[in-house]
Design an enzyme around this catalytic site. Structure first.
Site: not given
Ligand code: NAP
Length: 515
Positions: A254, A293
Site C-alpha cells: 500500500e 494516504c
Molecule cells: P516509509 O518511510 O516508506 O516507512 C514505512 C515503513 O517502512 C516504516 O515502518 C519504516 O520503518 C519501514 N521501513 C523503512 N525502511 C525499511 C526497509 N528497508 N525494510 C523494511 N521496512 C522499512 O513511509 P512513511 O513515511 O512511514 O509513510 C508515508 C507514506 O506512506 C506516504 O507516501 C503515504 O502515501 C504512504 N501511505 C500509504 C497508505 C496506503 O494505505 N496506501 C497508508 C498510509 C501511508 P521506520 O519508521 O523504522 O524507518
C-alpha cells in the site's frame, strides 16, 4: 524517559537500532527505542507456535479474540488519544479517527468471524462437474497459510494500520509480527502492551517489533505474508528482498497515491453536491495535517465554477487554526517529523514550477501555542495549475501534507477522466455530480485506475463519511503507483492469508468433506 520495547515470546525486550521519538509541536524528545538485537529464529518459532494455536480455533472463536482486542483499545481510548497528540501531532479529532478506526475495524472483523461460524476453512464457490461423469467433481477451499504475517506500517495511522492488518491475519488464522513506523510508534507500542494483556490471544500469535525489522525479511518463506504500508520507494525495497522473490512470498504493498476529486459541470454554487464537495475537500486537505494516504491532492474543477471554488475553499481553509494540538482551539497540528516538514516544503517548491498560489503561500504560518522556531508546522496550501493540460509534477509528486492543487477543466467528462488517469493508479478518487450520465462515464473511465471511487451527489449530503475514510467493508488499495495492493473489503481481506486450493474427486467424498 519512556523506552519503547519489542514484544516477543510473551516478553518485552529492547528494540533494534537506535532512535528517539519526539513531540512534533515542541520537538521535545519523549521516548527512545533501540539498544537490543533481534533473535529472528526465536521470533519465528514463537510466531509459528501462535499460528498453530490459532488454526485449531474456529473463525467464530478467532472473532471473539478480535472483539476482546477491540474492547481493550476502546477501554484505553483516552490514554491513546493523549499519546497520539503528544507523539503524532494529532488534534483530538485526528487521534480519534485513528484510534476509533482501529477498534471499529477489529469489531467489524469480530462480527465477520461470528458469521463465518464454527469452521476452520472456507469453501469457495459451488461444486462443479468436471467431465461427463456425474461422479467427477471439483471444489475450491481456502485454508490458513502455515507461516507468519509480517506487517510493516506507515507513520500516519499507528493504531488503525496495526489493527486493520492484524484483524484480517488473525481472523484468517495467521500469527502477526507488527512493526510500526518508528517516529510515531508510541501509540502502537501501547496497543502492543494492551494486546499482551489479552489472555485469549494465544502466545506468539502477536509479536511487536520496535525499531527496525533487521534481516527478518530474509528469513521468510513460501507460507509467509508481508503486508507493507508506506512510501513507494520503501515498498520497492521490500518487494525486491531476495528471499521474498526466491520463495514467492506473498507481498502486499500500500503506497503513495495522488487521489483526485472531480467536480461535475452540472452543479451550481448552491447545489447540495457542490457544498458537499467544498466541505469534503477542506476536510481531506487538513485532517491529520494532510498526512493521509487517501487525502485529495488533485482537484478538477469546471471552468464555470472555478472562481466559486477558489473563494469557497479559501474561506474554509482560513478558518483552520494551526498550532499545538494539545490546545483545544487548534484544528490542525504539525507534520509528524522534521523530515516530513522538509519534504512538504520541497514538494510545494516543486509544484510552484507549474502552479500559482490560491491560499497559504508556500506554507508559512505562525502557529498557536508554539515556541517561536519550534515544531514542524505548515499552513494549508491551495495551488492552481497555470495550465492543467501541461501540468506534470502535480500528477507525479505526492506532497504528504495539507496541500492540494486545483486543475480547471472544460467540463467534459473525457477530459476530466484523462487528467485523473495521469496519476497512474490511485487509492480513491471522488466525483461530485447529480448528472447520472456524467457519473457513469467517470466510473467506467476511472475504475481500472482505482481501488475505490466515491460518488458525491446532493441527496448524500449529511449521510456519508467522505472519500478519505477507509471502511472495513470496502477494499482499500489501488493499482500502479498506489502499490497494487488490496486490503480489507470484508471477507476479501482474509484472502492474502489463505491458500486457495482446488480439490477434485468423487462427488460424495467432496460433499462429505466440505458441506
Ligand atoms: P516509509 O518511510 O516508506 O516507512 C514505512 C515503513 O517502512 C516504516 O515502518 C519504516 O520503518 C519501514 N521501513 C523503512 N525502511 C525499511 C526497509 N528497508 N525494510 C523494511 N521496512 C522499512 O513511509 P512513511 O513515511 O512511514 O509513510 C508515508 C507514506 O506512506 C506516504 O507516501 C503515504 O502515501 C504512504 N501511505 C500509504 C497508505 C496506503 O494505505 N496506501 C497508508 C498510509 C501511508 P521506520 O519508521 O523504522 O524507518
Amino acid at each position: 524517559m519512556k523506552k519503547l520495547k519489542s514484544y516477543i515470546k510473551g516478553r518485552f525486550i529492547d528494540g533494534t537500532g537506535k532512535d528517539s521519538l519526539c513531540n512534533p509541536a515542541t520537538e521535545e524528545t519523549i521516548a527512545e527505542v533501540g539498544g537490543g538485537s533481534l533473535d529472528v529464529s526465536s521470533l519465528l518459532s514463537a510466531a509459528h507456535a501462535g499460528g498453530a494455536a490459532l488454526r485449531t480455533l474456529s473463525f467464530a472463536a478467532r472473532g471473539e479474540i478480535l472483539r476482546a482486542l477491540s474492547k481493550r483499545i476502546f477501554a484505553a481510548r483516552d490514554e491513546l488519544i493523549g499519546l497520539a497528540i503528544a507523539n503524532g501531532g494529532n488534534t483530538r479529532g485526528d487521534a480519534k479517527f485513528d484510534i476509533d478506526g482501529a477498534s471499529g475495524t477489529l469489531a467489524a472483523y469480530a462480527e465477520l468471524g461470528k458469521s463465518m461460524g464454527d469452521r476452520t476453512f472456507v469453501v469457495d464457490g459451488d461444486s462443479v462437474q468436471l467431465t461427463r461423469s456425474v461422479r467427477f467433481f471439483g471444489r475450491h477451499i481456502l485454508v490458513p497459510r502455515e507461516g507468519v504475517a509480517v506487517h510493516i506500517n506507515a507513520f500516519n495511522f499507528p493504531a488503525w494500520n496495526l489493527a486493520e492488518k492484524a484483524a484480517c491475519a488473525l481472523l484468517a488464522g495467521v500469527p502477526v509480527i507488527s512493526k510500526p513506523a518508528t517516529a510515531t510508534a508510541l501509540v502502537a507500542g501501547r496497543i502492543a502492551e494492551l494486546f499482551a494483556e489479552e489472555s485469549s490471544l494465544p502466545q506468539g500469535a502477536f509479536s511487536f517489533l520496535a525499531g527496525s525489522v533487521a534481516d527478518l525479511l530474509s528469513h521468510l518463506g513460501g507460507q509467509d505474508v508481508v503486508a507493507f504500508t508506506g512510501s513507494a520507494a520503501t515498498g520497492e525495497t521490500v518487494r525486491k528482498t531476495a528471499a521474498l522473490l526466491t520463495h514467492s512470498v506473498h507481498v502486499n504493498v500500500e503506497a503513495d497515491s495522488l487521489n483526485a476529486a472531480v467536480l461535475g459541470p452540472d452543479l451550481d454554487r448552491s447545489s447540495e453536491a457542490y457544498l458537499l464537495f467544498i466541505a469534503d475537500l477542506a476536510r481531506e486537505m487538513t485532517q491529520k495535517t494532510g498526512q493521509k494516504c487517501t487525502a485529495t491532492r488533485r482537484v478538477l474543477i469546471p471552468d464555470s465554477l472555478a472562481e466559486a471554488v477558489r473563494e469557497d475553499v479559501s474561506e474554509k481553509l482560513a478558518a483552520i487554526k494551526v498550532g499545538n494540538p494539545a490546545l483545544e482551539e487548534v484544528t490542525m497540528g504539525p507534520l509528524a517529523t522534521r523530515q516530513q516538514l522538509d519534504d512538504v516544503r520541497a514538494g510545494i517548491q516543486r509544484l510552484a514550477e507549474e502552479t500559482r498560489s490560491i491560499f497559504g503561500g508556500r506554507g508559512e504560518v505562525t502557529p498557536i501555542g508554539a515556541e517561536k522556531g519550534r515544531g514542524f508546522f505548515v499552513s494549508p496550501v491551495l495551488l492552481e495549475a497555470t495550465d492543467s493540460a501541461r501540468a506534470r509534477v502535480v500528477h507525479e509528486l505526492e506532497v504528504f501534507g495539507p496541500v492540494a492543487t486545483l486543475l480547471p477543466y472544460s467540463g467534459d467528462a473525457k477530459v476530466a477522466a484523462d487528467l485523473v488517469r495521469r496519476g497512474q493508479g490511485s487509492l480513491v478518487s471522488s466525483v461530485y455530480s447529480d448528472d447520472r450520465e456524467f457519473l457513469k462515464q467517470m466510473v467506467f473511465a476511472l475504475a481500472p485506475y482505482h481501488g475505490r471511487l466515491f460518488l458525491g451527489s446532493s441527496k448524500l449530503g449529511g449521510h456519508s463519511v467522505g472519500p478519505g475514510t477507509v471502511l472495513p467493508q470496502l477494499v482499500h488499495g489501488g493499482p500502479g503507483r498506489a502499490g497494487g495492493g488490496e486490503e480489507l473489503g470484508g471477507a476479501r481481506g482474509l484472502h492474502p492469508y489463505l491458500q486457495r486450493t482446488a480439490i477434485s474427486g468423487d462427488r460424495p467424498i467432496l460433499d462429505a468433506l466440505f458441506d
